[in-house]
Write a protein that holds these residues in place. Structure first.
Motif, mmCIF file in Angstrom:
data_model
loop_
_atom_site.group_PDB
_atom_site.id
_atom_site.type_symbol
_atom_site.label_atom_id
_atom_site.label_comp_id
_atom_site.label_asym_id
_atom_site.label_seq_id
_atom_site.Cartn_x
_atom_site.Cartn_y
_atom_site.Cartn_z
ATOM 1 N N TRP A 15 8.454 7.665 3.331
ATOM 2 C CA TRP A 15 7.717 6.515 2.802
ATOM 3 C C TRP A 15 6.245 6.645 3.144
ATOM 4 O O TRP A 15 5.863 7.225 4.186
ATOM 5 C CB TRP A 15 8.218 5.224 3.451
ATOM 6 C CG TRP A 15 9.578 4.763 2.952
ATOM 7 C CD1 TRP A 15 10.269 5.236 1.915
ATOM 8 C CD2 TRP A 15 10.352 3.727 3.556
ATOM 9 N NE1 TRP A 15 11.449 4.580 1.771
ATOM 10 C CE2 TRP A 15 11.532 3.620 2.781
ATOM 11 C CE3 TRP A 15 10.186 2.885 4.655
ATOM 12 C CZ2 TRP A 15 12.544 2.714 3.084
ATOM 13 C CZ3 TRP A 15 11.178 1.971 4.937
ATOM 14 C CH2 TRP A 15 12.359 1.873 4.142
ATOM 15 N N THR A 16 5.408 6.030 2.312
ATOM 16 C CA THR A 16 3.990 5.905 2.640
ATOM 17 C C THR A 16 3.779 4.662 3.489
ATOM 18 O O THR A 16 4.689 3.833 3.669
ATOM 19 C CB THR A 16 3.130 5.802 1.369
ATOM 20 O OG1 THR A 16 3.470 4.604 0.700
ATOM 21 C CG2 THR A 16 3.373 7.000 0.441
ATOM 22 N N THR A 17 2.564 4.534 3.996
ATOM 23 C CA THR A 17 2.257 3.388 4.862
ATOM 24 C C THR A 17 2.461 2.062 4.133
ATOM 25 O O THR A 17 2.973 1.086 4.698
ATOM 26 C CB THR A 17 0.814 3.489 5.362
ATOM 27 O OG1 THR A 17 0.647 4.744 6.044
ATOM 28 C CG2 THR A 17 0.466 2.359 6.290
ATOM 29 N N TYR A 20 6.057 1.113 4.034
ATOM 30 C CA TYR A 20 6.485 0.529 5.306
ATOM 31 C C TYR A 20 6.052 -0.942 5.395
ATOM 32 O O TYR A 20 6.802 -1.805 5.867
ATOM 33 C CB TYR A 20 5.883 1.319 6.482
ATOM 34 C CG TYR A 20 6.679 2.550 6.867
ATOM 35 C CD1 TYR A 20 7.871 2.419 7.570
ATOM 36 C CD2 TYR A 20 6.224 3.823 6.543
ATOM 37 C CE1 TYR A 20 8.599 3.564 7.922
ATOM 38 C CE2 TYR A 20 6.953 4.967 6.898
ATOM 39 C CZ TYR A 20 8.146 4.813 7.578
ATOM 40 O OH TYR A 20 8.876 5.930 7.911
ATOM 41 N N ARG A 21 4.839 -1.224 4.956
ATOM 42 C CA ARG A 21 4.333 -2.595 5.031
ATOM 43 C C ARG A 21 5.153 -3.529 4.156
ATOM 44 O O ARG A 21 5.460 -4.654 4.542
ATOM 45 C CB ARG A 21 2.865 -2.624 4.602
ATOM 46 C CG ARG A 21 2.181 -3.972 4.867
ATOM 47 C CD ARG A 21 0.872 -4.044 4.123
ATOM 48 N NE ARG A 21 1.047 -4.052 2.686
ATOM 49 C CZ ARG A 21 1.438 -5.121 1.979
ATOM 50 N NH1 ARG A 21 1.714 -6.267 2.578
ATOM 51 N NH2 ARG A 21 1.573 -5.022 0.670
ATOM 52 N N THR A 27 5.739 2.242 11.119
ATOM 53 C CA THR A 27 5.762 3.619 10.582
ATOM 54 C C THR A 27 6.627 4.533 11.425
ATOM 55 O O THR A 27 6.975 5.637 10.966
ATOM 56 C CB THR A 27 4.335 4.166 10.522
ATOM 57 O OG1 THR A 27 3.733 4.089 11.836
ATOM 58 C CG2 THR A 27 3.486 3.377 9.530
ATOM 59 N N SER A 28 7.025 4.074 12.603
ATOM 60 C CA SER A 28 7.897 4.908 13.454
ATOM 61 C C SER A 28 9.342 4.881 12.976
ATOM 62 O O SER A 28 10.171 5.667 13.426
ATOM 63 C CB SER A 28 7.812 4.407 14.903
ATOM 64 O OG SER A 28 8.222 3.043 14.987
#
Length: 634
Positions: A15-17, A20-21, A27-28
């Motif tokens: 996934w991109t940042t 994740y948001r 992001t971990s």
């Protein structure tokens, strides 16, 4: 905009940042395909699996799902995926990831608005800034008569009726172009040319920069309401101008609406009467009577009519006839009463004066006729056979006049009496009357064809009326002319002299056997009647009969028919008195004359007792030295 990639060989999801948001995860976090699928709504998970499998098979996908964030919030996300090839093999699937919650909510709102507009009962149309119509809903087509294709592309002037002036339209356009909402009534014209009244609201549609881009108009057809209001205003004006007090009262009796006449009688302004009742201006006795009538109208849900003599502060004592109706709300539940009051004070006074005059005139008539009949009785024994027939005719006519005056009294009583209707069995009533008729006319043939029960609602005087009709029919029957009595029942919602309900019909026939013929649904008697001779053919037996007037001790005047050695009193007179006495033999007739000559007072009529001969002729000397017949009788 986020992104993601699934490596087929390593079975790894990246996934991109932003992705994740959107998930609400740090992001971990190391996602897998199975773990990622668990973040979606249970109903959407099969669609997610199907899209991934289609991408691995070499197909693109673009879908929207409901996502459960890590904090439990539901968001709408759009996921797009494309296969990645190495040669002819799909080695990965790469895609974009976007939060579209706000866009989805706007789309849903627009969709709901469109559904509401389409199903609305109000005519709705949308225009551009210059007034060109771009959309109309089905209700617009129904109200105006214009189909969508006929209205779209034109401006609202196609609805102009000519009833609104130019100032109205100038004010309308200046209001909506300024960004304000316009809401006013308007008279428009349908495609058929018919005018209709509408309550119209026009609101501007603004762009993101705040400028007016168009307008949405909503029209409600209020033609029926306008016409109803006009009628109500007309009725209100009529009611206010009437001299009769008219009022609307709620269930508790408080005034809700009163006309000017109520205020005039009450001596109070109409505004002071609203919320109050009759006790505010009427004497307690009359007010309690009104309260009882209101309760009856509400509880029984029926119209009541009653008389009242209230006393007012300014007008004194007045006489009223009031009709009170139950009033219903929109759901059909009684919520009060409406009363219409007629002031009959002057009429009641005139009726009282006429009754007094009627009694005086009848009293004088009885006195004069007693004088005439008394002299006729004296002359009867003093004249020859030829003159005696004239004396008998004078006596017969005099008795007829007294009987006619008695009928007039009963008619007046009937017309002025307030007898309440009662339930009567006409079959039982007629059986009783016909039994008396057979006793007084044994030679008459009377056949009855009637159901066992014929129930009606009528005033008690119905018995007397039937007795009069039946008795006259038999008394005046003959061979050359006849009389007919027809009985019928008229259905009506209010109690009256005539029956409101009737079950069955009746047929009577009565006549000499020689002249008898069928006559359905009526009483028929035929025969000859002689009005110029004291000796006539018997109406029912065909034998010679002399008609001799007599005055009985009871005070009634009647015709007594002598046939052979028997005497039968006229059934019409006997029925009226409710008696079944039968006087027989010439001796009873002589006893009747002796009672008259002896001064027996006839029965009182309406409080007036005819004297037993106001002026009595002096006794004449007998040829053999004896006193007069009157002296002997005395």
């Amino acid at each position: 905009m986020g992104g993601w990639e699934f490596d087929v060989a390593d079975v790894r999801l990246t996934w991109t940042t932003e992705t994740y948001r959107i998930h609400g995860l740090p992001t971990s976090f190391e996602p897998t395909v199975e773990v990622a699928i668990q973040f979606y709504h249970p109903d959407d998970r099969p669609d997610v699996r199907a899209d991934v499998e289609s991408a691995l098979a070499g197909e693109r996908f673009d879908s929207t799902y409901r996502l459960y964030r890590a904090d439990g919030e539901i968001r709408w996300v759009r996921s797009m995926g494309v296969p990645v090839y190495e040669g002819e093999d799909v080695v990965a699937v790469r895609g974009a990831y976007q939060d579209v919650t706000e866009q989805k909510e706007r789309e849903d709102a627009i969709r709901e608005f469109e559904q509401a507009v389409e199903s609305a009962g109000h005519a709705i149309f949308i225009t551009e800034r210059n007034g060109t119509i771009t959309y109309v809903n089905p209700a617009f087509e129904e109200v105006t008569g214009y189909a969508a294709e006929e209205a779209i592309g034109r401006d609202p002037s196609l609805l102009k009726s000519g009833q609104m002036d130019q100032e109205y339209y100038r004010h309308l356009w200046s209001t909506i172009l300024s960004g304000a909402v316009w809401s006013e009534p308007i008279v428009n014209k349908r495609k058929s040319g018919e005018h209709y009244h509408a309550s119209e609201t026009i609101a501007p549609i603004e762009g993101d920069d705040g400028t007016v881009r168009g307008f949405v108009a909503i029209q409600t057809d209020v033609t029926e309401q306008v016409h109803t209001k006009e009628k109500l205003e007309t009725f209100r004006e009529i009611v206010q101008r009437l001299e009769d007090p008219i009022m609307l009262q709620d269930e508790s009796g408080a005034f809700e609406v009163v006309n000017d006449a109520v205020g005039e009688y009450a001596g109070l302004p109409k505004s002071d009467l609203i919320g109050r009742d009759e006790f505010a201006f009427m004497d307690d006795t009359a007010a309690r009577r009104v309260s009882q009538m209101k309760e009856r109208a509400v509880e029984r849900e029926e119209t009541v009519t009653y008389e009242l003599d209230p006393t007012f502060p300014t007008k004194g004592r007045r006489s009223f006839v009031t009709t009170r109706y139950p009033h219903y709300d929109e759901e059909g539940v009684v919520d009060g009463t409406v009363a219409i009051c007629r002031d009959v004070t002057e009429q009641a006074e005139r009726e009282h004066q006429l009754r007094v005059l009627d009694r005086i005139l009848r009293h004088n008539l009885y006195n004069k006729m007693n004088l005439i009949l008394g002299h006729a009785e004296l002359l009867e024994g003093q004249v020859g056979a030829d003159a005696r027939r004239s004396v008998e005719k004078i006596t017969e006519t005099g008795n007829d006049l007294v009987d006619l005056a008695d009928k007039e009294r009963r008619i007046v009583e009937l017309l002025t009496d307030d007898s309440a209707p009662v339930r009567l069995d006409v079959a039982e009533l007629l059986d009783d009357l016909l039994e008396s008729l057979r006793e007084s006319h044994p030679d008459a043939e009377i056949d009855v064809d009637c159901p066992a029960t014929v129930e009606v609602e009528a005033i008690p005087e119905l018995r007397e009326a039937l007795a009069e009709v039946l008795g006259n029919a038999v008394d005046h029957a003959g061979a050359t002319r006849g009389c007919r009595f027809e009985s019928f029942a008229r259905t009506t919602r209010s109690s009256s002299l005539w029956p409101t309900t009737a079950r069955g019909s009746r047929r009577w026939s009565g006549r000499p056997r020689a002249a008898r013929r069928g006559s359905p649904r009526c009483f028929t008697a035929r025969g000859s009647v002689s009005s110029s001779s004291t000796t006539s053919r018997s109406a029912l037996a065909g034998r010679s009969a002399s008609i001799r007037p007599t005055v009985t001790a009871g005070g009634g005047t009647s015709s007594t028919a002598h046939t052979g050695n028997s005497t039968a009193r006229s059934s019409s007179s006997r029925f009226r008195r409710g008696t079944r006495r039968t006087r027989r033999g010439t001796e009873s007739a002589r006893r009747s004359r002796r009672r008259w000559r002896g001064g027996v007072s006839p029965r009182p009529r309406d409080g007036v007792t005819p004297p037993r001969s106001a002026v009595r002729a002096p006794p004449r000397p007998s040829r053999r030295g004896r006193g007069s017949r009157s002296t002997r009788a005395a």
